[in-house]
Design an enzyme around this catalytic site. Structure first.
Site, PDB file in Angstrom:
ATOM      1  N   ASP A  10      -2.690  -2.204  -3.401  1.00 24.14           N
ATOM      2  CA  ASP A  10      -3.345  -2.655  -2.171  1.00 24.14           C
ATOM      3  C   ASP A  10      -3.839  -4.089  -2.383  1.00 24.14           C
ATOM      4  O   ASP A  10      -4.656  -4.337  -3.265  1.00 24.14           O
ATOM      5  CB  ASP A  10      -4.527  -1.709  -1.906  1.00 24.14           C
ATOM      6  CG  ASP A  10      -5.151  -1.915  -0.538  1.00 24.14           C
ATOM      7  OD1 ASP A  10      -5.726  -0.956  -0.014  1.00 24.14           O
ATOM      8  OD2 ASP A  10      -5.083  -3.049  -0.014  1.00 24.14           O
ATOM      9  N   ASP A 112       0.557  -5.005   3.472  1.00 24.57           N
ATOM     10  CA  ASP A 112      -0.233  -5.244   2.263  1.00 24.57           C
ATOM     11  C   ASP A 112      -0.473  -4.002   1.406  1.00 24.57           C
ATOM     12  O   ASP A 112      -1.350  -4.010   0.552  1.00 24.57           O
ATOM     13  CB  ASP A 112      -1.573  -5.882   2.627  1.00 24.57           C
ATOM     14  CG  ASP A 112      -2.433  -4.963   3.480  1.00 24.57           C
ATOM     15  OD1 ASP A 112      -1.893  -3.993   4.040  1.00 24.57           O
ATOM     16  OD2 ASP A 112      -3.636  -5.217   3.590  1.00 24.57           O
ATOM     17  N   GLU A 113       0.277  -2.934   1.648  1.00 22.61           N
ATOM     18  CA  GLU A 113       0.117  -1.722   0.851  1.00 22.61           C
ATOM     19  C   GLU A 113       1.476  -1.175   0.431  1.00 22.61           C
ATOM     20  O   GLU A 113       2.384  -1.084   1.259  1.00 22.61           O
ATOM     21  CB  GLU A 113      -0.599  -0.634   1.664  1.00 22.61           C
ATOM     22  CG  GLU A 113      -2.067  -0.925   1.912  1.00 22.61           C
ATOM     23  CD  GLU A 113      -2.731   0.204   2.681  1.00 22.61           C
ATOM     24  OE1 GLU A 113      -2.350   1.372   2.482  1.00 22.61           O
ATOM     25  OE2 GLU A 113      -3.608  -0.104   3.497  1.00 22.61           O
TER      26      GLU A 113
END
Length: 414
Positions: A10, A112-113
């Site tokens: 993350d 973003d993960e």
DNA sequence: TCTGGGGTCCTAGGACCC
DNA sequence: TCTGGGGTCCTAGGACCC
């Protein structure tokens, strides 16, 4: 089943970190991460919300999703920068590429993960690997990440949410009681504000209290969504890390207008501009959709929608637009509108339509749509526009990316 | 000149059919 | 006349995620 080792990577304050890195690389003197700063939309266009905040901004109590207006109240000398999605996509892609060096099972969950299944590499210690990945991302790409490690995607994700930034955490079954159960119930994935309120009302405040409820009781009370969060609270989840995307179920574009729209003619233009983008995206998918839906948000912030199932699936901008217009005319109560949305769902292969001689099938329109798509892909979206948009002040085609990188945002699905 | 945009899934109620 | 019941389809709305 074999015991799995799942990583959840993350990016810390993703948009803000990526913006900071980009600016440093291009000669900026200050690092946005070191000062109270946010990435935020344009207030003059009524897009004024906080998309990401630095840690110093967080210390002022600024929240992502809140209005920039309110963020500025909390911190008058806040630095505000606009978002640049293509830049962030590039940064995200570099991270994916690096991770693919560690496992063939890498799943982009959002920009973003990332989930990564590391079970197949038993020679190397997974903790050493996690620290190595974290350091390589920081050294080679310039931003920090949190890495959560667990026996499934849910626990890995919960773990990456523990103390930030730049940390590695584990959350295995025997750690649930100590590390996860004391947390407030709404920190559990899929427990949002509504569910939190319902749970609190019956005296359930922590994830542990939810976990200890009777399974039948929670099911009879909150049905399937209740059962899902109860299982999550107990660490039960077994979806695979997918390295191929699931089929797309719907495509939609929406826009908040910079002013309230109070007349039918202009409303229709916004619907057309959105239909242009939606049509282009379905054609790009090489699919046809059967259900068209229009959603409106009025000046009182109340949202409502209507949808219609067509007798034949379509990928035609004109058919999408005509349907959208009809839906709008049926539902609009005449009040000022601030947001328009057009979407299409229930997809079928487009081959059948191409081969058949259906009554409704309009070959000329199809050729026209495709030709326009080609021109727009080559020369830009505004290279060819419908004349009704001329001198109108309404952008002729509205909506986000049609990128090749049209990865599905799997949102509430792990 | 305060409140984005893009998704997935679930539920409930009514229509309709047998 | 004193009220079936199950199944499927469709639509609207709501909840959640990043």
């Amino acid at each position: 089943m074999k015991k799995r080792i799942i990583f959840h990577i993350d990016v810390n304050s993703a948009y803000l970190s990526w913006e900071a890195v980009y600016r440093l690389q291009h000669g900026a003197a200050i690092d946005l991460r070191d000062i109270p700063s946010i990435v935020g939309g344009d207030e003059s266009k009524r897009h004024g919300i906080v998309l990401a905040r630095s840690i110093p901004a967080k210390k002022f109590g600024i929240l992502t999703g809140e209005t920039i207006y309110s963020a500025r109240q909390k911190c008058p000398n806040l630095t505000i920068v606009p978002p640049n999605y293509e830049r962030y996509m590039k940064a995200s892609n570099s991270m994916i590429k690096l991770l693919e060096g560690y496992s063939p099972y890498v799943q982009r969950y959002s920009i973003d993960e990332v989930f990564m299944d590391y079970s197949y590499n038993s020679e190397k210690n997974f903790l050493d690997t996690a620290y190595e990945i974290k350091e390589r991302i920081r050294g080679e790409l310039g931003f920090t990440v949190n890495i959560g490690i667990g026996p499934n995607k849910l626990l890995a994700k919960m773990a990456s949410d523990f103390k930030k930034p730049n940390r590695v955490h584990t959350l295995f079954h025997d750690e649930i009681e100590n590390k996860m159960w004391p947390l407030p119930v709404d920190e559990l994935f899929m427990v949002g504000p509504r569910t939190k309120a319902k749970l609190n009302k019956r005296g359930i405040f922590t994830i542990g209290e939810l976990a200890k409820l009777d399974r039948e009781y929670i099911y009879s009370w909150l049905k399937k969504p209740g059962l899902v969060v109860w299982e999550y609270a107990n660490g039960i989840e077994n979806s695979p890390v997918r390295n191929t995307p699931l089929p797309i179920k719907s495509i939609g574009n929406s826009t908040t207008t910079s002013y309230d729209v109070d007349n039918r003619r202009e409303s229709h233009m916004f619907l057309l501009a959105l239909s242009e983008m939606v049509g282009m995206r379905v054609r790009n998918l090489e699919q046809c959709g059967r259900v068209i839906s229009v959603s409106l948000k009025n000046d009182k912030f109340y949202s409502y929608s209507h949808q219609r199932k067509l007798s034949i699936a379509t990928d035609s901008t004109n058919v999408i637009y005509r349907t959208a217009k009809k839906l709008f005319d049926e539902m609009w109560q005449g009040e000022p509108i601030r947001r328009f949305s057009v979407s299409i769902s229930e997809f079928y292969s487009n081959e059948f339509q191409q081969l058949s001689l259906l009554e409704d099938y309009n070959e000329k329109e199809e050729i026209l749509d495709k030709t326009i798509d080609k021109i727009r892909n080559k020369y830009g979206y505004n290279s060819i526009i419908r004349s009704c948009f001329l001198h109108s002040g309404v952008r002729p085609i509205i909506g986000g990316v049609v990128a090749e990188e049209d990865y599905p945002m799997m949102s509430s699905l792990l």
